[in-house]
Design an enzyme around this catalytic site. Structure first.
Site, PDB file in Angstrom:
ATOM      1  N   HIS A   1      -2.319   5.039  -5.163  1.00 43.82           N
ATOM      2  CA  HIS A   1      -1.832   3.766  -4.627  1.00 43.82           C
ATOM      3  C   HIS A   1      -0.341   3.881  -4.293  1.00 43.82           C
ATOM      4  O   HIS A   1       0.321   4.834  -4.654  1.00 43.82           O
ATOM      5  CB  HIS A   1      -1.963   2.651  -5.677  1.00 43.82           C
ATOM      6  CG  HIS A   1      -3.357   2.346  -6.091  1.00 43.82           C
ATOM      7  ND1 HIS A   1      -4.026   1.226  -5.669  1.00 43.82           N
ATOM      8  CD2 HIS A   1      -4.221   3.012  -6.908  1.00 43.82           C
ATOM      9  CE1 HIS A   1      -5.237   1.202  -6.210  1.00 43.82           C
ATOM     10  NE2 HIS A   1      -5.375   2.269  -6.968  1.00 43.82           N
ATOM     11  N   SER A   2       0.148   2.873  -3.652  1.00 47.50           N
ATOM     12  CA  SER A   2       1.574   2.601  -3.547  1.00 47.50           C
ATOM     13  C   SER A   2       1.784   1.221  -4.169  1.00 47.50           C
ATOM     14  O   SER A   2       0.968   0.313  -3.954  1.00 47.50           O
ATOM     15  CB  SER A   2       2.028   2.577  -2.092  1.00 47.50           C
ATOM     16  OG  SER A   2       1.927   3.844  -1.501  1.00 47.50           O
ATOM     17  N   TYR A   3       2.808   1.036  -4.957  1.00 53.40           N
ATOM     18  CA  TYR A   3       3.933   1.920  -5.173  1.00 53.40           C
ATOM     19  C   TYR A   3       4.370   1.789  -6.620  1.00 53.40           C
ATOM     20  O   TYR A   3       3.826   0.962  -7.362  1.00 53.40           O
ATOM     21  CB  TYR A   3       5.119   1.534  -4.245  1.00 53.40           C
ATOM     22  CG  TYR A   3       5.663   0.146  -4.503  1.00 53.40           C
ATOM     23  CD1 TYR A   3       6.776  -0.026  -5.322  1.00 53.40           C
ATOM     24  CD2 TYR A   3       5.053  -0.984  -3.971  1.00 53.40           C
ATOM     25  CE1 TYR A   3       7.272  -1.285  -5.584  1.00 53.40           C
ATOM     26  CE2 TYR A   3       5.534  -2.242  -4.232  1.00 53.40           C
ATOM     27  CZ  TYR A   3       6.645  -2.400  -5.043  1.00 53.40           C
ATOM     28  OH  TYR A   3       7.121  -3.657  -5.321  1.00 53.40           O
TER      29      TYR A   3
ATOM     30  N   GLU B   1       0.402   5.593  -8.921  1.00 52.72           N
ATOM     31  CA  GLU B   1       1.202   4.747  -8.043  1.00 52.72           C
ATOM     32  C   GLU B   1       2.324   5.625  -7.508  1.00 52.72           C
ATOM     33  O   GLU B   1       3.210   6.046  -8.253  1.00 52.72           O
ATOM     34  CB  GLU B   1       1.768   3.547  -8.808  1.00 52.72           C
ATOM     35  CG  GLU B   1       0.719   2.607  -9.397  1.00 52.72           C
ATOM     36  CD  GLU B   1       0.049   1.740  -8.343  1.00 52.72           C
ATOM     37  OE1 GLU B   1       0.531   1.721  -7.190  1.00 52.72           O
ATOM     38  OE2 GLU B   1      -0.949   1.079  -8.677  1.00 52.72           O
TER      39      GLU B   1
END
Length: 230
Positions: A26-28, A107
């Site tokens: 994922h971000s962030y 992340e």
């Protein structure tokens, strides 16, 4: 599953079992997270995940000096129906060949400055720094697979009750794992190895016979409670 992407992912996982590991990116935030996300209780393999995440964190930081935090997903915030909980969870106990998948959520960059709008100039560095960590994840999942059996305690009848008296000597004989031959000394170096293998039966090379690892690595395996008669 409510969405086609989710249905496709879970179908692939079930069709190609056993799956040894899965990473959800994922971000962030620059965070590495392990199960569980739905509860603050630690998972059965908590110590294994802590060790793995620490190795991955250090590998990432060596590339471009990006600092990542490691935590159980529920420490980030409580959530439910996440992919890492599903891949690791109980519902695959009978469908993934007895293998319990390593699962982590990453992340990636950035921290706060760009948030979800990461500049294109950071895409390649982002990939360069996480690649060594992913390789560590893959190597760990292949060489030291998790198992739902880790949570089980074998019981033995009276005729096969294991002895843990002073006469017990840990064997130097090797036994097969999925990757190579191992022995009692190898087991002793990591707690998760003892949890994984002490409760299983393996064929030992000195006599070619299958026996509980507890009976051949008895002192090393003592603390794993692999014999309910203790």
């Amino acid at each position: 599953a409510s969405e086609p992407e989710i249905a496709s992912t879970t179908a692939y996982f079930l069709k190609n079992a056993p799956i040894y590991g899965a990473i959800d990116m994922h971000s962030y935030g620059r965070v590495i997270m392990s199960p569980w996300g739905w509860t603050e209780d630690p998972p059965p393999d908590h110590d294994v995940f802590v060790d793995l995440m620490d190795k991955m964190k250090k590998a990432i930081e060596r590339v471009h000096k990006q600092e990542y935090k490691c935590m159980q997903a529920s420490d980030f915030y409580l959530t439910s129906a996440t992919s890492d909980d599903w891949f690791y969870g109980e519902n695959l106990k009978t469908t993934n060949g007895g293998v319990r998948a390593y699962t982590l959520a990453l992340e990636l960059r950035d921290k706060n400055k760009y948030e979800f709008e990461l500049p294109a100039s950071q895409i390649r560095p982002n990939g360069e720094e996480i690649l060594p960590a992913i390789m560590i994840f893959i190597k760990t999942a292949i060489e030291s697979p998790l198992s739902y059996d880790n949570e089980l305690i074998l019981s033995y009848d009276n005729e096969s009750t294991l002895s843990y008296d002073n006469e017990c000597v840990d064997t130097k004989a090797k036994f097969d794992t999925r990757s190579k031959e191992r022995d009692c000394e190898w087991l002793s170096k990591k707690q998760y190895r003892k949890q994984m293998y002490c409760r299983k039966e393996k064929v030992f090379k000195d006599d070619g016979k299958q026996a509980p690892v507890c009976s051949r690595c008895c002192n090393i395996c003592l603390e794993t409670n692999c014999n309910t008669n203790l």
